[in-house]
Design an enzyme around this catalytic site. Sequence first.
Site, PDB file in Angstrom:
ATOM      1  N   ASP A  38      -3.968  12.665   9.592  1.00  0.00           N
ATOM      2  CA  ASP A  38      -2.873  13.643   9.492  1.00  0.00           C
ATOM      3  C   ASP A  38      -1.803  13.153   8.516  1.00  0.00           C
ATOM      4  OD1 ASP A  38      -3.129  15.657  12.077  1.00  0.00           O
ATOM      5  OD2 ASP A  38      -3.938  13.673  12.486  1.00  0.00           O
ATOM      6  N   ASP A  59      -5.572   6.998   6.884  1.00  0.00           N
ATOM      7  CA  ASP A  59      -5.084   7.753   8.025  1.00  0.00           C
ATOM      8  C   ASP A  59      -5.542   9.203   7.826  1.00  0.00           C
ATOM      9  OD1 ASP A  59      -3.399   8.460  10.282  1.00  0.00           O
ATOM     10  OD2 ASP A  59      -2.004   9.271   8.805  1.00  0.00           O
ATOM     11  N   ASP A  71       0.870   7.409   5.907  1.00  0.00           N
ATOM     12  CA  ASP A  71       2.149   8.066   5.624  1.00  0.00           C
ATOM     13  C   ASP A  71       3.241   7.713   6.623  1.00  0.00           C
ATOM     14  OD1 ASP A  71       0.708   9.548   7.615  1.00  0.00           O
ATOM     15  OD2 ASP A  71       2.118  11.192   7.351  1.00  0.00           O
TER      16      ASP A  71
END
Length: 228
Positions: free
Chosen positions: A19, A17, A176
């Site tokens: 961000d 991922d 996250d």
Amino acid sequence: MAQIPFDPIPFDIVGFDLDGTLFDTSGDLAAAVNYAIGKLDRPPFPVTEIKPFVGKGAKVMLERALTASGGCTAEMLADSLPVLLDYYEQNLAIHTLPYPGLLDAMDALESAGVKLAICTNKAERFTVPLMKQIGLADRFASIVGGDTVGVSKPDPAPIQAMIARAGGGRCIFLGDTINDIAGARNAGIPSIAVSFGFVDGAIEDLGADAVIDHFDELVPLLESWPRP
């Protein structure tokens, strides 16, 4: 009898991922939020207070900020979102930085013959220019944004596209948020959660196959990963 060469890492691709996983983008996202709400005469938030708003897209981030700063209506959200996005597009990498240990981990993975790839829910209009401005776009075999294939994580399609565009093979995915971990699960691949990102709740609740607290832990973890 010829020996089969030992592969130190049992994955062909490590996907990330963006961000909250590759980069701490909170400074630039906070600046964009504060610019948008400032147009409504709302006071700015410190970056630390905006971090919990991040992780489920710009619209949700802005809605949370508007609600926390005095209230949010559908009309207000619709009017302010383009303001935020336009500002962010012009200021993608002012404060954004790779998380500690990332670049060394990337070097080690590439030295081991592993391809790197990205699957993010951030739209391509932001993702590709950001990667170029950071100077790392060429290090990734594929970059799939939230609008690349018409759906976003947790739908498995973008992660599957990321794998295919990187040449195929066994893949593991780092993220996250629940969208990342559920997206990997839906795509039938293992996942690693990073505790230093924009985690909304307890990291253990994401249900990843493993958790790292620093990128220094990534390569040793992958080297010890069970072989298929």
